[in-house]
Motif scaffolding. Structure first.
Motif, PDB file in Angstrom:
ATOM      1  N   THR A   1      23.830  -4.334  44.558  1.00 22.43           N
ATOM      2  CA  THR A   1      23.281  -3.894  45.845  1.00 22.43           C
ATOM      3  C   THR A   1      23.928  -4.622  47.033  1.00 22.43           C
TER       4      THR A   1
ATOM      5  N   THR B   1      17.265   4.934  43.135  1.00 21.16           N
ATOM      6  CA  THR B   1      18.435   4.234  42.590  1.00 21.16           C
ATOM      7  C   THR B   1      19.471   5.215  42.029  1.00 21.16           C
TER       8      THR B   1
ATOM      9  N   LEU C   1      20.776  -1.849  37.049  1.00 21.58           N
ATOM     10  CA  LEU C   1      21.493  -1.029  38.029  1.00 21.58           C
ATOM     11  C   LEU C   1      22.988  -1.073  37.710  1.00 21.58           C
TER      12      LEU C   1
ATOM     13  N   TYR D   1      14.889  -3.518  39.624  1.00 19.27           N
ATOM     14  CA  TYR D   1      15.581  -2.830  38.522  1.00 19.27           C
ATOM     15  C   TYR D   1      16.554  -3.785  37.842  1.00 19.27           C
TER      16      TYR D   1
ATOM     17  N   GLY E   1      15.013  -2.583  45.430  1.00 18.56           N
ATOM     18  CA  GLY E   1      15.488  -2.178  44.098  1.00 18.56           C
ATOM     19  C   GLY E   1      16.345  -3.244  43.438  1.00 18.56           C
TER      20      GLY E   1
ATOM     21  N   SER F   1      23.290   4.999  43.184  1.00 10.90           N
ATOM     22  CA  SER F   1      24.346   4.870  42.188  1.00 10.90           C
ATOM     23  C   SER F   1      25.424   5.941  42.409  1.00 10.90           C
TER      24      SER F   1
END
Ligand code: MLT
Length: 309
Positions: free
Chosen positions: A97, A60, A93, A90, A86, A64
């Motif tokens: 996504t 991640t 974040l 997560y 993810g 990012s």
């Protein structure tokens, strides 16, 4: 005028090297696939595609970094199943996504391999599964961070065996493989890409593949299903991504370079040696990958949601 300027920029693109972020440690499978593809893409783009490892937190951190990069085609990312999983694993974040990335195209797909350190007592897959079931936390299993392929494979194994191992997190399976070869780690579920060279070199032991079918490059190994884990079927994939707002003509150029790489005989030969396959041409367009990616986000949301209950 801005639009015209954008077209001109796309026409000249690329005029300088491109960075390909690998979101796991150097020496692992994402690094290996990324380097192979980057090298071939460099030839068709006429500019170097330089691989940079930005590892941590199951990939991640690298994702990012891409989400925050300029959407100009000079920073791209190779990622995999973990990018989609993810989204549900997560909580914090700093990117969304579903909307932060422009998929360039799917790269490869293939199974993982259940491995142990060389001197581990199990003689075959059935014996290994028995030990993992009975000895639970006495067995150390490495993985590349929450949501990584190796982590998901380990969770699926825990579920299938109704057992809990001692999980050891690394920044990629590259360093986990080093510990496996050094004997500090018992077990690792890793992609065939990096598993096969070490099995052939007798640095580690290979027991079974995670896919429903056996693998040509590892004919002697049974599937986990054959070894007794009914319905076990896990195949991984890699894709290439640009930041969401990257101009379409630039994404198209990157896709063409990816398509060329996946038709490049030297790339295909290496893929075959390490037991992984290029996606068929019709599945490696940006649109096809976007569709697959949205589907994967939903699939993992479902799987992870069920496991939380
Ligand atoms: C890596 O390159 O380290 C792997 O792709 C990590 C994983 O997902 O297991």
């Amino acid at each position: 005028i801005l639009m015209l300027a954008g077209t001109a920029v796309a026409q000249d693109y690329p005029t300088r090297p491109i960075t390909m972020i690998v979101p796991f440690a150097a020496g692992g499978p994402s690094d290996a696939i990324g380097r192979l593809v980057a090298q071939s893409m460099s030839k068709s783009l006429g500019q170097q595609v330089v691989v940079e490892s930005v590892s941590g937190a199951g990939g991640t951190v690298g994702a990012s970094r891409l989400a925050r990069s300029d959407a100009d085609g000079y920073t791209i990312l190779i990622h995999h199943v973990a990018l989609a999983a993810g989204a549900s694993l997560y909580k914090n974040l700093d990117y969304d996504t579903s909307t932060a990335f422009a998929p360039i195209g799917l790269v490869n797909r293939g199974p993982m391999v259940l491995l142990s350190r060389k001197n581990y007592e199990a003689s075959d897959a059935k014996a290994l599964l028995g030990i993992m079931r009975e000895q639970g936390t006495k067995v150390s299993v490495g993985h590349a961070g929450v949501g990584s392929n190796s982590h998901l494979c380990t969770l699926l194994m825990q579920e299938a065996l109704n057992s809990k191992f001692t999980l050891v997190a690394y920044k990629g399976t590259g360093p986990a493989m080093n510990d496996l070869m050094g004997g500090q780690l018992d077990i690792l579920c890793d992609q065939s890409t990096t598993a096969i060279p070490q099995i052939s070199g007798k640095m580690i032991k290979g027991y079974a593949v995670t896919s429903a079918e056996r693998l040509d490059a590892l004919k002697d190994l049974p599937t986990l299903q054959e070894a007794g884990l009914k319905d076990f079927n896990f195949t991984i994939w890699h894709g290439l991504y640009a930041p969401a707002k990257t101009p379409e003509p630039i994404v198209k150029k990157l896709n063409e370079a990816l398509q060329a790489a996946l038709s490049d005989q030297s790339v295909l030969q290496r893929f075959a040696e390490v037991g992984t396959s290029p996606f068929p041409a019709d599945q490696r367009t940006p649109a096809a990958h976007k569709k697959q990616f949205d589907h994967e986000i939903a699939v993992w949301k479902d799987v992870i949601g069920k496991n939380k209950k």
